[in-house]
Write an enzyme that holds these catalytic residues in place. Structure first.
Site, PDB file in Angstrom:
ATOM      1  N   LYS A   1      -3.004  10.445   1.320  1.00 10.81           N
ATOM      2  CA  LYS A   1      -4.349   9.932   1.630  1.00 10.81           C
ATOM      3  C   LYS A   1      -5.263  11.079   2.067  1.00 10.81           C
ATOM      4  O   LYS A   1      -6.410  11.181   1.619  1.00 10.81           O
ATOM      5  CB  LYS A   1      -4.266   8.861   2.712  1.00 10.81           C
ATOM      6  CG  LYS A   1      -5.616   8.336   3.148  1.00 10.81           C
ATOM      7  CD  LYS A   1      -5.933   6.964   2.651  1.00 10.81           C
ATOM      8  CE  LYS A   1      -7.405   6.619   2.840  1.00 10.81           C
ATOM      9  NZ  LYS A   1      -7.620   5.242   3.235  1.00 10.81           N
TER      10      LYS A   1
ATOM     11  N   HIS B   1      -5.975  -2.843  -6.790  1.00 14.81           N
ATOM     12  CA  HIS B   1      -6.972  -3.602  -6.037  1.00 14.81           C
ATOM     13  C   HIS B   1      -7.986  -4.303  -6.946  1.00 14.81           C
ATOM     14  O   HIS B   1      -8.642  -5.242  -6.508  1.00 14.81           O
ATOM     15  CB  HIS B   1      -7.723  -2.686  -5.061  1.00 14.81           C
ATOM     16  CG  HIS B   1      -6.877  -2.266  -3.880  1.00 14.81           C
ATOM     17  ND1 HIS B   1      -5.720  -1.526  -4.021  1.00 14.81           N
ATOM     18  CD2 HIS B   1      -7.012  -2.491  -2.547  1.00 14.81           C
ATOM     19  CE1 HIS B   1      -5.199  -1.308  -2.818  1.00 14.81           C
ATOM     20  NE2 HIS B   1      -5.956  -1.883  -1.916  1.00 14.81           N
TER      21      HIS B   1
ATOM     22  N   GLU C   1       0.848  -1.210   0.000  1.00 20.34           N
ATOM     23  CA  GLU C   1       0.000   0.000   0.000  1.00 20.34           C
ATOM     24  C   GLU C   1       0.882   1.259   0.000  1.00 20.34           C
ATOM     25  O   GLU C   1       0.502   2.286  -0.561  1.00 20.34           O
ATOM     26  CB  GLU C   1      -0.945   0.016   1.204  1.00 20.34           C
ATOM     27  CG  GLU C   1      -1.870  -1.188   1.316  1.00 20.34           C
ATOM     28  CD  GLU C   1      -3.085  -1.162   0.372  1.00 20.34           C
ATOM     29  OE1 GLU C   1      -3.289  -0.147  -0.331  1.00 20.34           O
ATOM     30  OE2 GLU C   1      -3.814  -2.173   0.340  1.00 20.34           O
TER      31      GLU C   1
ATOM     32  N   ASN D   1      -7.545   2.734  -5.087  1.00 20.26           N
ATOM     33  CA  ASN D   1      -7.769   1.313  -5.376  1.00 20.26           C
ATOM     34  C   ASN D   1      -6.816   0.797  -6.451  1.00 20.26           C
ATOM     35  O   ASN D   1      -7.019  -0.295  -6.983  1.00 20.26           O
ATOM     36  CB  ASN D   1      -9.221   1.075  -5.798  1.00 20.26           C
ATOM     37  CG  ASN D   1     -10.184   1.403  -4.682  1.00 20.26           C
ATOM     38  OD1 ASN D   1      -9.882   1.161  -3.516  1.00 20.26           O
ATOM     39  ND2 ASN D   1     -11.326   1.983  -5.022  1.00 20.26           N
TER      40      ASN D   1
HETATM   41  N1  GLY Z   1      -8.333   2.072   1.213  1.00 19.69           N
HETATM   42  C1  GLY Z   1      -8.890   2.884   0.222  1.00 19.69           C
HETATM   43  C2  GLY Z   1      -9.672   4.024   0.748  1.00 19.69           C
HETATM   44  O1  GLY Z   1      -9.634   4.318   1.920  1.00 19.69           O
HETATM   45  O2  GLY Z   1     -10.367   4.656  -0.006  1.00 19.69           O
END
Ligand code: GLY
Length: 359
Positions: free
Chosen positions: A227, A248, A185, A245
């Site tokens: 993030k 993913h 990640e 993603n």
């Molecule tokens: N793990 C992906 C998200 O939080 O959108």
């Protein structure tokens, strides 16, 4: 120590990244006053390692707190566990002025966040993630939920924590394979959003894998910055957030085809290389960049190829049933260069077969 912020108007919250910071949670919460008292929710394994330390840190700061423990493992990420924890909270007299602390990995964060979103119609919670995957991804952004027999994370809520406390030193107790799973990640962020971070990961592999504190703090901080930026722009995954993603789409299908015996991050690593190859087939990404992505992933000891024993038809069937399929279309996050991506459903069966077939 780094302090970041997820800016979501009245739902904004800080992220603290500090080696040894576990001991500071009590004094910070005493100032922040998220709740009158705290239920520390943890699985049996993490509670054994860190439960008493966090409890003491709160008690030393004059905060009343209590541990609530559930059995470890994804198999317990269920409505039954949430119901059981809610009953324990009710019996202990927890009310709307109280708050929860999610102490653990992704499963604990998801369960505790969902419990907090629904207990007494919503009480505050904070995240104290103890796995790399949770520190760089699942503890930030407010995705909470549980699995049902029909699929993973099918019941849940977007519910933001009031703060995230990340202590990289707890990663010392993490199983090495789990650490690698989190690294997938981490690499994801470099590919989707930040070429210089990708380069940092190329240059600092030894320090990352030996858990050098300053390097870990910088690495986790870079991931959480990306993030936070993405979540600020698209909290409920209407568009941009889908870039998180990357790896993913095929990764989930590979993970499912392995009957979930493969670790999530390992499947994501395979999925990231497959998506890079798809991108090259569409002339979006240069073969040199595909090689660079694949080499970085392999250099961290992560897999880059779909295991030969996994049936390609089964993987394709799982691709079509993924919960992210929209109006019958499978979407792929494809890198255009290192640090930049597009989202597309324009992939032919031939292109997909070329990528899924063994080399
Ligand atoms: N793990 C992906 C998200 O939080 O959108």
């Amino acid at each position: 120590m780094a302090e970041l912020c997820v800016g979501l108007s009245e739902r904004s919250y800080p992220i603290f990244i500090e080696t040894g910071g576990l001991e500071r949670i009590g004094s910070d919460l005493a100032n922040r006053q998220v709740g009158k008292r705290y239920g520390i929710v943890s699985d049996d394994r993490v509670a054994n390692l860190y439960g008493q330390r966090v409890l003491r840190a709160l008690q030393d700061a004059g905060i009343h707190a209590q541990l609530f423990i559930f059995p470890h493992g994804e198999a317990h990420k269920t409505l039954a566990t949430v119901g059981d924890l809610a009953s324990q909270l009710a019996r202990a007299g927890f009310d709307r002025k109280d708050a929860l602390i999610a102490l653990g990995g992704g499963v604990t964060g998801d369960i505790t966040g969902f419990l907090a979103s629904s207990y007494m119609r919503g009480i505050p919670f904070v995240q104290v993630p103890t796995t790399l995957l949770a520190q760089v991804d699942s503890s930030v952004g407010g995705k909470t939920g549980v699995d049902i027999p029909e699929g993973k994370n099918l019941v849940g809520a977007f519910y933001q924590p009031k703060a995230v406390y990340i202590d990289p030193s707890v990663l010392k107790s993490l199983d090495y394979q789990e650490l690698l799973s989190g690294i997938a990640e981490v690499i994801k962020y470099g590919v989707i959003r930040d070429a210089s971070f990708f380069e940092f990961l190329e240059k600092n592999r030894k320090q990352v894998l030996s858990l050098t504190p300053a390097i870990l703090e910088g690495m986790i901080s870079a991931c959480c910055t990306i993030k936070a930026d993405v979540v600020e722009q698209d909290e409920r995954e209407g568009g941009l957030r889908r870039i998180l993603n990357y790896g993913h789409t095929i990764g989930h299908a590979v993970e499912a085809a392995s009957a979930f015996t493969m670790r999530h991050g390992f499947a994501v690593a395979i999925g990231m290389v497959a998506a890079a190859k798809l991108s090259a087939k569409k002339q979006l990404l240069s073969p040199a960049d595909v090689q660079r992505i694949s080499s970085l992933i392999a250099s961290y000891g992560l897999p880059v190829a779909i295991p030969e024993n996994l049936d390609r038809e089964v993987i394709k069937a799982y691709l079509k049933t993924d919960k992210k399929v929209m109006a019958g279309k499978v979407f792929y996050i494809l890198p255009k260069a290192i640090g930049s991506t597009i989202i597309t459903d324009d992939i032919s069966n031939i292109q997909l077969d070329e990528v899924l077939l063994p080399d």
